[in-house]
Design a protein around this motif. Structure first.
Motif, PDB file in Angstrom:
ATOM      1  N   ASN A  31      67.053  50.915 -13.098  1.00 55.01           N
ATOM      2  CA  ASN A  31      65.680  50.578 -13.476  1.00 55.01           C
ATOM      3  C   ASN A  31      64.832  50.252 -12.254  1.00 55.01           C
ATOM      4  OD1 ASN A  31      66.382  50.947 -16.135  1.00 55.01           O
ATOM      5  ND2 ASN A  31      66.584  48.775 -16.592  1.00 55.01           N
ATOM      6  N   GLY A  32      65.414  49.520 -11.311  1.00 47.28           N
ATOM      7  CA  GLY A  32      64.685  49.184 -10.089  1.00 47.28           C
ATOM      8  C   GLY A  32      64.328  50.413  -9.269  1.00 47.28           C
ATOM      9  N   ARG A  36      60.598  51.789  -8.336  1.00 52.39           N
ATOM     10  CA  ARG A  36      60.113  52.056  -6.971  1.00 52.39           C
ATOM     11  C   ARG A  36      59.630  53.498  -6.834  1.00 52.39           C
ATOM     12  NH1 ARG A  36      64.269  48.596  -6.174  1.00 52.39           N
ATOM     13  NH2 ARG A  36      65.838  50.177  -5.697  1.00 52.39           N
ATOM     14  N   HIS A  37      60.326  54.411  -7.454  1.00 55.42           N
ATOM     15  CA  HIS A  37      59.957  55.833  -7.384  1.00 55.42           C
ATOM     16  C   HIS A  37      58.615  56.101  -8.076  1.00 55.42           C
ATOM     17  CE1 HIS A  37      60.689  60.146  -7.051  1.00 55.42           C
ATOM     18  NE2 HIS A  37      60.368  60.259  -8.325  1.00 55.42           N
ATOM     19  N   LEU A  38      58.373  55.398  -9.195  1.00 54.47           N
ATOM     20  CA  LEU A  38      57.148  55.624  -9.977  1.00 54.47           C
ATOM     21  C   LEU A  38      56.073  54.568  -9.735  1.00 54.47           C
ATOM     22  CD1 LEU A  38      58.785  56.609 -13.409  1.00 54.47           C
ATOM     23  CD2 LEU A  38      57.797  58.133 -11.682  1.00 54.47           C
ATOM     24  N   GLU A  42      60.015  46.666 -12.534  1.00 50.67           N
ATOM     25  CA  GLU A  42      61.239  46.880 -13.300  1.00 50.67           C
ATOM     26  C   GLU A  42      61.026  46.529 -14.776  1.00 50.67           C
ATOM     27  OE1 GLU A  42      65.988  45.771 -13.071  1.00 50.67           O
ATOM     28  OE2 GLU A  42      64.690  45.366 -11.350  1.00 50.67           O
ATOM     29  N   ASP A  43      60.233  45.487 -15.044  1.00 53.64           N
ATOM     30  CA  ASP A  43      59.940  45.127 -16.436  1.00 53.64           C
ATOM     31  C   ASP A  43      59.180  46.241 -17.157  1.00 53.64           C
ATOM     32  OD1 ASP A  43      61.249  42.696 -16.383  1.00 53.64           O
ATOM     33  OD2 ASP A  43      59.431  41.539 -15.933  1.00 53.64           O
ATOM     34  N   THR A  44      58.266  46.908 -16.458  1.00 49.51           N
ATOM     35  CA  THR A  44      57.519  48.013 -17.062  1.00 49.51           C
ATOM     36  C   THR A  44      58.451  49.183 -17.358  1.00 49.51           C
ATOM     37  OG1 THR A  44      55.492  47.319 -15.949  1.00 49.51           O
ATOM     38  CG2 THR A  44      55.569  49.592 -16.749  1.00 49.51           C
ATOM     39  N   VAL A  45      59.388  49.454 -16.465  1.00 54.94           N
ATOM     40  CA  VAL A  45      60.384  50.503 -16.703  1.00 54.94           C
ATOM     41  C   VAL A  45      61.179  50.167 -17.962  1.00 54.94           C
ATOM     42  CG1 VAL A  45      62.508  51.578 -15.823  1.00 54.94           C
ATOM     43  CG2 VAL A  45      60.559  51.211 -14.292  1.00 54.94           C
TER      44      VAL A  45
END
Length: 101
Positions: A31-32, A36-38, A42-45
């Motif tokens: 998730n992290g 970072r890629h997008l 992490e909470d939004t992912v």
């Protein structure tokens, strides 16, 4: 006597962002790493994943990935074939819907 209602149909209308996040899962990213890629927290992912799971009717990450391929929501990479892992580490390769060893 009444018959039980059929289970609610799951909508597979995923947003572009949900598809991007699931694509990160397909590539084995955490998730992290997806965040970072997008450029997301992490909470939004996690929120995008939860919404995608609900829309797909998936209980976890692995099932969500399987369902997006199964439903053709994300194309399978060219030249790849899904494998079914068997007890003891042996695997079967799926070809045209039939398992071969």
């Amino acid at each position: 006597m009444t018959t039980p209602a059929p289970p609610a149909a799951h909508t597979t209308e995923l947003t572009a962002r949900e598809i991007q996040v699931l694509t990160g899962c397909i590539h084995g990213r955490s998730n992290g790493e997806i965040g970072r890629h997008l450029y997301l927290s992490e909470d939004t992912v996690k929120t995008h994943l939860r919404r995608a799971y609900r829309k797909l009717g998936a209980r976890d990450r692995a099932q969500a990935v399987a369902l997006v391929y199964e439903r053709g929501l994300i194309p399978m990479p060219v030249g790849s074939r899904p494998r079914i892992l068997q007890p003891g580490g042996a695997s079967l390769q799926l070809m045209s819907g039939k398992a071969t060893s």
